[in-house]
Motif scaffolding. Structure first.
Motif, PDB file in Angstrom:
ATOM      1  N   ARG A  20      50.153  38.730  43.078  1.00  0.00           N
ATOM      2  CA  ARG A  20      49.532  39.198  44.310  1.00  0.00           C
ATOM      3  C   ARG A  20      48.991  40.617  44.129  1.00  0.00           C
ATOM      4  O   ARG A  20      47.858  40.923  44.521  1.00  0.00           O
ATOM      5  CB  ARG A  20      50.538  39.171  45.459  1.00  0.00           C
ATOM      6  N   ALA A  21      49.786  41.487  43.528  1.00  0.00           N
ATOM      7  CA  ALA A  21      49.360  42.866  43.298  1.00  0.00           C
ATOM      8  C   ALA A  21      48.145  42.913  42.368  1.00  0.00           C
ATOM      9  O   ALA A  21      47.216  43.704  42.579  1.00  0.00           O
ATOM     10  CB  ALA A  21      50.517  43.668  42.702  1.00  0.00           C
ATOM     11  N   THR A  22      48.159  42.074  41.358  1.00  0.00           N
ATOM     12  CA  THR A  22      47.036  42.020  40.418  1.00  0.00           C
ATOM     13  C   THR A  22      45.771  41.556  41.115  1.00  0.00           C
ATOM     14  O   THR A  22      44.680  42.107  40.908  1.00  0.00           O
ATOM     15  CB  THR A  22      47.367  41.086  39.244  1.00  0.00           C
ATOM     16  N   TYR A  23      45.908  40.530  41.943  1.00  0.00           N
ATOM     17  CA  TYR A  23      44.766  40.007  42.699  1.00  0.00           C
ATOM     18  C   TYR A  23      44.140  41.110  43.558  1.00  0.00           C
ATOM     19  O   TYR A  23      42.925  41.327  43.535  1.00  0.00           O
ATOM     20  CB  TYR A  23      45.222  38.841  43.573  1.00  0.00           C
ATOM     21  N   THR A  35      43.779  49.566  36.276  1.00  0.00           N
ATOM     22  CA  THR A  35      44.838  50.141  35.448  1.00  0.00           C
ATOM     23  C   THR A  35      46.177  49.579  35.907  1.00  0.00           C
ATOM     24  O   THR A  35      46.290  49.036  37.019  1.00  0.00           O
ATOM     25  CB  THR A  35      44.887  51.678  35.580  1.00  0.00           C
ATOM     26  N   ILE A  36      47.161  49.715  35.057  1.00  0.00           N
ATOM     27  CA  ILE A  36      48.508  49.299  35.448  1.00  0.00           C
ATOM     28  C   ILE A  36      48.962  50.082  36.680  1.00  0.00           C
ATOM     29  O   ILE A  36      49.626  49.538  37.570  1.00  0.00           O
ATOM     30  CB  ILE A  36      49.502  49.505  34.287  1.00  0.00           C
ATOM     31  N   SER A  48      57.763  50.343  36.290  1.00  0.00           N
ATOM     32  CA  SER A  48      58.457  50.019  35.040  1.00  0.00           C
ATOM     33  C   SER A  48      58.712  48.527  34.910  1.00  0.00           C
ATOM     34  O   SER A  48      58.779  47.985  33.802  1.00  0.00           O
ATOM     35  CB  SER A  48      59.778  50.783  34.949  1.00  0.00           C
ATOM     36  N   LEU A  49      58.832  47.836  36.052  1.00  0.00           N
ATOM     37  CA  LEU A  49      59.062  46.393  36.022  1.00  0.00           C
ATOM     38  C   LEU A  49      57.838  45.667  35.480  1.00  0.00           C
ATOM     39  O   LEU A  49      57.965  44.632  34.806  1.00  0.00           O
ATOM     40  CB  LEU A  49      59.403  45.879  37.426  1.00  0.00           C
ATOM     41  N   LEU A  50      56.663  46.206  35.740  1.00  0.00           N
ATOM     42  CA  LEU A  50      55.443  45.612  35.184  1.00  0.00           C
ATOM     43  C   LEU A  50      55.466  45.695  33.666  1.00  0.00           C
ATOM     44  O   LEU A  50      55.130  44.733  32.968  1.00  0.00           O
ATOM     45  CB  LEU A  50      54.204  46.327  35.733  1.00  0.00           C
ATOM     46  N   GLY A  56      50.646  45.354  28.607  1.00  0.00           N
ATOM     47  CA  GLY A  56      49.558  46.196  29.096  1.00  0.00           C
ATOM     48  C   GLY A  56      48.674  45.422  30.055  1.00  0.00           C
ATOM     49  O   GLY A  56      48.991  44.301  30.461  1.00  0.00           O
ATOM     50  N   LYS A  57      47.538  46.022  30.401  1.00  0.00           N
ATOM     51  CA  LYS A  57      46.652  45.444  31.395  1.00  0.00           C
ATOM     52  C   LYS A  57      46.161  44.054  31.014  1.00  0.00           C
ATOM     53  O   LYS A  57      46.203  43.123  31.821  1.00  0.00           O
ATOM     54  CB  LYS A  57      45.457  46.379  31.626  1.00  0.00           C
TER      55      LYS A  57
END
Length: 209
Positions: A20-23, A35-36, A48-50, A56-57
């Motif tokens: 969801r966050a990526t979308y 970016t991350i 940090s969980l990512l 990476g991206k």
């Protein structure tokens, strides 16, 4: 603020929350400016969980693309259709929606950017190869079903599917990379193609070439 699709509105686990966050970040910033940190800004948990789950991206984006393909596999076959030509029409309506909302345009613009990475990145190329194969097989199955039911002529399902999938990919790319919009012209021509080339009993040249 970009709205999320229904299947991402209420994440049930960490991966869903990351997707969801990526979308949201992808729609708001596009690939080049993503970016991350910008993904983390949309993520309710720690950055940090990512990094715990992804290197990476691009590693995260490839999983996002896989997630979206999984969603398509689950949702598209379940769409209710009364016949093969109605099924095709339902897909066309979904793709050729007019007017194109800002959220929808932002998402497809980002998807075109991601697809462009496949020109020089084998991992992206592998994903979009599998994605295109899925949609071609979807169209081919619809055509086979129509032939079996007597709705469609005895055309070549694989060639028909390749034509439909390539046309739709081209339309979506054109809609988000130019100021012109040929959506109505292409939709009308596809409707003519279905009527004259596919539908049984219609006047047209059904000879295989």
């Amino acid at each position: 603020m970009t709205e999320t699709p229904t299947f991402l509105e209420d994440p049930t686990d960490t991966r869903d929350a990351i997707m969801r966050a990526t979308y949201l970040a992808l729609c708001n910033h596009g690939y080049a400016d993503l970016t991350i940190q910008r993904i983390a800004d949309e993520f309710p948990k720690s950055k940090s969980l990512l990094y715990h789950h992804y290197d990476g991206k691009d590693d995260l984006l490839l999983d996002f693309l896989e997630f979206m393909l999984e969603q398509q596999r689950e949702r598209i076959p379940a769409e209710p259709t009364s016949s093969a030509d109605d099924h095709l029409n339902a897909i066309f309506k979904r793709v050729f929606r007019t007017p194109m909302t800002d959220d929808y345009r932002d998402f497809w613009r980002a998807m075109v950017e991601l697809r462009a990475q496949a020109a020089h990145d084998e991992k992206y190329r592998d994903h979009f190869t599998r994605s295109d194969e899925f949609f071609r097989e979807l169209f081919a199955n619809v055509v086979r079903s129509g032939i079996d039911d007597g709705v469609f002529r005895e055309v070549n399902p694989e060639r028909t599917a390749a034509y439909l999938q390539t046309t739709i990919t081209g339309v979506m790319t054109q809609r988000v990379t130019t100021n012109g919009d040929i959506i109505e012209d292409v939709r009308e021509e596809l409707d003519e193609y279905v009527r004259l080339r596919l539908l049984a009993g219609e006047t047209g040249d059904s000879t295989e070439r």
